[in-house]
Design a protein around this motif. Structure first.
Motif, mmCIF file in Angstrom:
data_model
loop_
_atom_site.group_PDB
_atom_site.id
_atom_site.type_symbol
_atom_site.label_atom_id
_atom_site.label_comp_id
_atom_site.label_asym_id
_atom_site.label_seq_id
_atom_site.Cartn_x
_atom_site.Cartn_y
_atom_site.Cartn_z
ATOM 1 N N THR A 56 0.832 -1.207 0.000
ATOM 2 C CA THR A 56 0.000 0.000 0.000
ATOM 3 C C THR A 56 0.863 1.253 0.000
ATOM 4 O OG1 THR A 56 -1.830 -1.102 1.142
ATOM 5 C CG2 THR A 56 -1.729 1.305 1.296
ATOM 6 N N LEU A 57 1.836 1.308 0.900
ATOM 7 C CA LEU A 57 2.708 2.476 0.986
ATOM 8 C C LEU A 57 3.577 2.610 -0.259
ATOM 9 C CD1 LEU A 57 3.726 2.216 4.749
ATOM 10 C CD2 LEU A 57 2.100 3.818 3.710
ATOM 11 N N LYS A 58 3.966 1.480 -0.843
ATOM 12 C CA LYS A 58 4.777 1.514 -2.067
ATOM 13 C C LYS A 58 3.987 2.139 -3.217
ATOM 14 C CE LYS A 58 7.402 -1.475 -5.217
ATOM 15 N NZ LYS A 58 7.783 -2.882 -5.540
ATOM 16 N N HIS A 59 2.719 1.734 -3.370
ATOM 17 C CA HIS A 59 1.870 2.310 -4.418
ATOM 18 C C HIS A 59 1.710 3.817 -4.229
ATOM 19 C CE1 HIS A 59 0.629 -1.102 -6.773
ATOM 20 N NE2 HIS A 59 0.172 -1.772 -5.721
ATOM 21 N N ALA A 60 1.436 4.223 -2.993
ATOM 22 C CA ALA A 60 1.227 5.641 -2.709
ATOM 23 C C ALA A 60 2.512 6.440 -2.932
ATOM 24 C CB ALA A 60 0.731 5.817 -1.277
ATOM 25 N N THR A 61 3.635 5.874 -2.513
ATOM 26 C CA THR A 61 4.930 6.533 -2.704
ATOM 27 C C THR A 61 5.229 6.736 -4.184
ATOM 28 O OG1 THR A 61 5.836 5.635 -0.650
ATOM 29 C CG2 THR A 61 7.419 6.316 -2.337
ATOM 30 N N THR A 62 5.025 5.695 -4.976
ATOM 31 C CA THR A 62 5.285 5.770 -6.419
ATOM 32 C C THR A 62 4.445 6.863 -7.070
ATOM 33 O OG1 THR A 62 5.846 3.425 -6.542
ATOM 34 C CG2 THR A 62 5.188 4.485 -8.596
ATOM 35 N N LEU A 63 3.177 6.931 -6.687
ATOM 36 C CA LEU A 63 2.277 7.931 -7.262
ATOM 37 C C LEU A 63 2.742 9.349 -6.930
ATOM 38 C CD1 LEU A 63 -0.370 8.121 -8.899
ATOM 39 C CD2 LEU A 63 -1.594 8.215 -6.721
ATOM 40 N N LEU A 64 3.117 9.588 -5.684
ATOM 41 C CA LEU A 64 3.555 10.926 -5.275
ATOM 42 C C LEU A 64 4.886 11.303 -5.922
ATOM 43 C CD1 LEU A 64 2.649 10.941 -1.464
ATOM 44 C CD2 LEU A 64 1.445 12.108 -3.313
ATOM 45 N N MET A 65 5.807 10.340 -5.997
ATOM 46 C CA MET A 65 7.102 10.629 -6.616
ATOM 47 C C MET A 65 6.948 10.915 -8.110
ATOM 48 S SD MET A 65 9.461 10.721 -4.313
ATOM 49 C CE MET A 65 10.964 10.614 -5.338
ATOM 50 N N ASP A 66 6.118 10.143 -8.790
ATOM 51 C CA ASP A 66 5.881 10.364 -10.218
ATOM 52 C C ASP A 66 5.214 11.707 -10.481
ATOM 53 O OD1 ASP A 66 7.007 7.929 -10.766
ATOM 54 O OD2 ASP A 66 5.111 6.883 -11.148
ATOM 55 N N ALA A 67 4.486 12.198 -9.466
ATOM 56 C CA ALA A 67 3.781 13.472 -9.617
ATOM 57 C C ALA A 67 4.670 14.669 -9.283
ATOM 58 C CB ALA A 67 2.536 13.486 -8.745
ATOM 59 N N GLY A 68 5.900 14.402 -8.792
ATOM 60 C CA GLY A 68 6.819 15.506 -8.553
ATOM 61 C C GLY A 68 7.295 15.704 -7.133
ATOM 62 N N ALA A 69 6.934 14.804 -6.207
ATOM 63 C CA ALA A 69 7.403 14.944 -4.831
ATOM 64 C C ALA A 69 8.928 14.837 -4.777
ATOM 65 C CB ALA A 69 6.779 13.876 -3.951
ATOM 66 N N ARG A 70 9.556 15.542 -3.843
ATOM 67 C CA ARG A 70 11.006 15.473 -3.696
ATOM 68 C C ARG A 70 11.416 14.196 -2.960
ATOM 69 N NH1 ARG A 70 13.309 20.563 -0.862
ATOM 70 N NH2 ARG A 70 12.067 19.729 0.853
ATOM 71 N N LYS A 71 10.689 13.876 -1.897
ATOM 72 C CA LYS A 71 10.977 12.681 -1.114
ATOM 73 C C LYS A 71 9.702 12.219 -0.434
ATOM 74 C CE LYS A 71 13.933 10.930 2.625
ATOM 75 N NZ LYS A 71 14.958 11.267 3.648
ATOM 76 N N VAL A 72 9.532 10.907 -0.319
ATOM 77 C CA VAL A 72 8.363 10.354 0.356
ATOM 78 C C VAL A 72 8.826 9.305 1.364
ATOM 79 C CG1 VAL A 72 6.160 9.148 0.128
ATOM 80 C CG2 VAL A 72 6.910 10.722 -1.682
ATOM 81 N N THR A 73 8.487 9.508 2.618
ATOM 82 C CA THR A 73 8.734 8.517 3.660
ATOM 83 C C THR A 73 7.383 8.123 4.255
ATOM 84 O OG1 THR A 73 9.108 10.297 5.259
ATOM 85 C CG2 THR A 73 11.055 9.319 4.203
ATOM 86 N N SER A 74 7.391 7.135 5.140
ATOM 87 C CA SER A 74 6.120 6.636 5.669
ATOM 88 C C SER A 74 6.194 6.365 7.170
ATOM 89 C CB SER A 74 5.718 5.345 4.951
ATOM 90 O OG SER A 74 5.559 5.560 3.564
ATOM 91 N N PHE A 75 5.032 6.436 7.782
ATOM 92 C CA PHE A 75 4.871 6.148 9.205
ATOM 93 C C PHE A 75 3.653 5.263 9.392
ATOM 94 C CE2 PHE A 75 2.460 7.116 13.045
ATOM 95 C CZ PHE A 75 3.398 6.890 14.035
ATOM 96 N N ALA A 76 3.778 4.246 10.225
ATOM 97 C CA ALA A 76 2.636 3.382 10.547
ATOM 98 C C ALA A 76 2.606 3.122 12.045
ATOM 99 C CB ALA A 76 2.722 2.067 9.792
ATOM 100 N N LEU A 77 1.434 3.058 12.600
ATOM 101 C CA LEU A 77 1.317 2.749 14.015
ATOM 102 C C LEU A 77 1.787 1.319 14.291
ATOM 103 C CD1 LEU A 77 0.285 3.407 16.895
ATOM 104 C CD2 LEU A 77 -1.973 2.576 16.149
ATOM 105 N N ILE A 78 1.452 0.400 13.369
ATOM 106 C CA ILE A 78 1.691 -1.025 13.605
ATOM 107 C C ILE A 78 2.446 -1.644 12.430
ATOM 108 C CG2 ILE A 78 0.570 -3.235 14.134
ATOM 109 C CD1 ILE A 78 -2.000 -1.354 14.649
ATOM 110 N N GLN A 79 3.331 -2.573 12.753
ATOM 111 C CA GLN A 79 4.032 -3.360 11.730
ATOM 112 C C GLN A 79 3.621 -4.822 11.871
ATOM 113 O OE1 GLN A 79 8.402 -2.835 10.616
ATOM 114 N NE2 GLN A 79 8.511 -4.625 11.948
#
Length: 199
Positions: free
Chosen positions: A175-198
């Motif tokens: 899920t985070l990989k898909h969202a990261t790819t979309l934001l980076m392709d749209a022009g984001a400089r960097k995308v990191t992620s945070f989750a409450l649970i692993q």
């Protein structure tokens, strides 16, 4: 007297100077329940550019089920101090992982939004969920091979800045990989992620 949100035991938290002179909210869970949740050590983080706070153990399973599927929205407050501590000083634009509108209508609230709201974290919705399929019912291979299930919101302009994705749980990272790819392709400089649970 307040009672623990998880076991209903009376809360006997001592009034400390920290509670008196900071904006830290009073705990809503007893120490016995808190001890059942297992914090993740730095060496136990599974995914690159993803920080998670807790392991998915039995206590966390029960919490998450009651919060999400039992529609017990007040349980968002259980981890508000943890979430606030990690996110309050972030300079990145906070982007919650969204729910599909039909799922949100079914559950009555978006759990990630609620976790951020009670922690007083400002966030921006840039993504829309395009599928109602539940990732939890898929195998790891099926999740990893799934097609992009997010799109950008029409009114959201992605800038060349840092973004921080927030989700309640990360299991395969798809899920985070898909969202990261979309934001980076749209022009984001960097995308990191945070989750409450692993998971």
């Amino acid at each position: 007297m307040m009672h623990c949100y998880l076991c209903s035991a009376p809360l006997r938290h001592q009034l400390t100077w920290k509670l008196l002179f900071t904006s830290m909210p009073e705990p809503v869970v007893c120490e016995k329940c808190l001890r059942k949740f297992e914090r993740i050590q730095d060496s136990e983080q599974k995914y690159e550019d993803v920080i998670a706070l807790y392991h998915y153990n039995e206590a966390m399973h029960d919490y998450l089920h009651q919060f999400k599927f039992g529609q017990d929205v007040v349980l968002a407050k259980v981890f508000r101090s943890d979430i606030a501590t990690y996110l309050k000083n972030s300079s990145a634009t906070i982007v919650p992982i969204p729910m599909h509108p039909l799922k949100k209508k079914e559950r009555t609230f978006a759990q990630v939004d609620e976790l951020l709201r009670v922690a007083s974290i400002t966030y921006t919705h840039c993504l829309e969920k395009m599928t109602t399929q539940n990732q939890a019912t898929k195998s790891k291979l099926e999740r990893e091979q799934s097609e992009q299930f997010f799109s950008l919101k029409e009114d959201c302009q992605i800038e060349h800045i840092d973004y921080l994705l927030v989700d309640d749980i990360v299991t395969t990272g798809t899920t985070l990989k898909h969202a990261t790819t979309l934001l980076m392709d749209a022009g984001a400089r960097k995308v990191t992620s945070f989750a409450l649970i692993q998971g």
